[in-house]
Design a protein around this motif. Sequence first.
Motif, PDB file in Angstrom:
ATOM      1  N   SER A  71     -18.132 110.378  46.130  1.00  0.00           N
ATOM      2  CA  SER A  71     -19.351 109.808  45.895  1.00  0.00           C
ATOM      3  C   SER A  71     -19.357 108.220  45.508  1.00  0.00           C
ATOM      4  O   SER A  71     -20.245 107.395  45.475  1.00  0.00           O
ATOM      5  CB  SER A  71     -20.305 110.478  44.797  1.00  0.00           C
ATOM      6  N   SER A  86     -25.399 109.658  37.658  1.00  0.00           N
ATOM      7  CA  SER A  86     -25.528 108.805  38.965  1.00  0.00           C
ATOM      8  C   SER A  86     -25.665 109.930  40.018  1.00  0.00           C
ATOM      9  O   SER A  86     -25.846 109.568  41.076  1.00  0.00           O
ATOM     10  CB  SER A  86     -24.489 107.927  39.211  1.00  0.00           C
ATOM     11  N   GLY A  87     -25.444 111.236  39.632  1.00  0.00           N
ATOM     12  CA  GLY A  87     -25.496 112.070  40.600  1.00  0.00           C
ATOM     13  C   GLY A  87     -26.982 112.748  40.774  1.00  0.00           C
ATOM     14  O   GLY A  87     -27.599 112.694  41.767  1.00  0.00           O
ATOM     15  N   ASP A 146     -29.389 112.054  38.300  1.00  0.00           N
ATOM     16  CA  ASP A 146     -30.500 111.155  37.842  1.00  0.00           C
ATOM     17  C   ASP A 146     -31.155 111.769  36.426  1.00  0.00           C
ATOM     18  O   ASP A 146     -32.046 111.262  36.110  1.00  0.00           O
ATOM     19  CB  ASP A 146     -31.490 110.677  38.785  1.00  0.00           C
ATOM     20  N   TYR A 161     -21.086 103.601  36.412  1.00  0.00           N
ATOM     21  CA  TYR A 161     -21.261 104.942  37.384  1.00  0.00           C
ATOM     22  C   TYR A 161     -20.787 105.998  36.384  1.00  0.00           C
ATOM     23  O   TYR A 161     -19.784 105.833  35.958  1.00  0.00           O
ATOM     24  CB  TYR A 161     -20.463 104.874  38.553  1.00  0.00           C
ATOM     25  N   TYR A 175     -24.312 112.747  49.026  1.00  0.00           N
ATOM     26  CA  TYR A 175     -24.232 111.726  47.769  1.00  0.00           C
ATOM     27  C   TYR A 175     -25.343 110.750  47.514  1.00  0.00           C
ATOM     28  O   TYR A 175     -25.226 109.904  46.749  1.00  0.00           O
ATOM     29  CB  TYR A 175     -22.872 111.063  47.737  1.00  0.00           C
ATOM     30  N   SER A 176     -26.099 110.294  48.658  1.00  0.00           N
ATOM     31  CA  SER A 176     -27.296 109.559  48.684  1.00  0.00           C
ATOM     32  C   SER A 176     -28.229 109.960  49.702  1.00  0.00           C
ATOM     33  O   SER A 176     -27.706 110.925  50.733  1.00  0.00           O
ATOM     34  CB  SER A 176     -26.756 108.132  48.939  1.00  0.00           C
ATOM     35  N   SER A 220     -33.143 110.218  44.094  1.00  0.00           N
ATOM     36  CA  SER A 220     -32.526 109.065  44.611  1.00  0.00           C
ATOM     37  C   SER A 220     -30.889 109.280  44.549  1.00  0.00           C
ATOM     38  O   SER A 220     -30.260 108.374  45.141  1.00  0.00           O
ATOM     39  CB  SER A 220     -32.909 107.885  44.076  1.00  0.00           C
ATOM     40  N   GLY A 221     -30.533 110.250  44.034  1.00  0.00           N
ATOM     41  CA  GLY A 221     -29.182 110.472  43.932  1.00  0.00           C
ATOM     42  C   GLY A 221     -28.687 111.512  44.874  1.00  0.00           C
ATOM     43  O   GLY A 221     -29.011 111.634  46.148  1.00  0.00           O
TER      44      GLY A 221
END
Length: 246
Positions: A11, A30-31, A33, A50, A77-78, A96-97
């Motif tokens: 990621s 970051s994964g 949120d 991150y 991952y996104s 969003s993650g």
Amino acid sequence: MATRPSVRHPSHNHPLRGHKAQVEDEIICSGCDLDLIGAAFKCTKSECDYFLHKSCFDLPREIHHKSHPDHPLILLYSPQNNHSTYTCDACGEYGSGFTYNCSICQYDVHVGCVSMPETMKHDEHAHPLALIYSAPCPKDHIFTCDVCDETMPHNLWLYYCQKCDYGAHLHSCVAEEEEKPKKGGRGGEGGSGGNGVNRGKSSANSELAAMLKAQREMEQMQIALHLEMQRAKIDKKSRKHMLKMI
């Protein structure tokens, strides 16, 4: 002091290193949120913000889930197609993650929603609530949450007691019930007795709900910022067009 070994995760472009996150650090994973506390990984680059839960770092790339039996779900991952957000098909909230995705059906689920337990006990209701993946009634009927009295979309997940026809939203409402006076379900059963041993589980559910609430608030801020940036771009193009016409 020896340097901690670094690891790689698909990621992120930079190496990651083990990290112990504290509550006062106020770090967001970051994964998923969500708030990050405990075992984690952080980017080795000081300028890169991150972080990943260890549990998010270890997520399998492919799963099979009861909510979507026809196809496997693949960890992305996104959001797909370079979108900044997606809508979770479990809870209806933005993400969003990381997401578990079926590209065939355009089906997305938060990694946190995928991990929700199949049954849940709490102080509000006498019986365990089972996780179901759509409203337990025909589509031409209306199903309402027994906690907040809001109409529940037929396609979203919820916790449900079939015996009492009692249902609650997937996240926040199940936990919020802890703070309310005891009352029974639709079938008249429930109350204060018999659930003291479950307070530990309810407390954990409350913590999860609080993290998910923070996630929703952050996602709403990100969406508002994205829309504002889009409006600014449109305004800029309009001004340029007007100047050309002068």
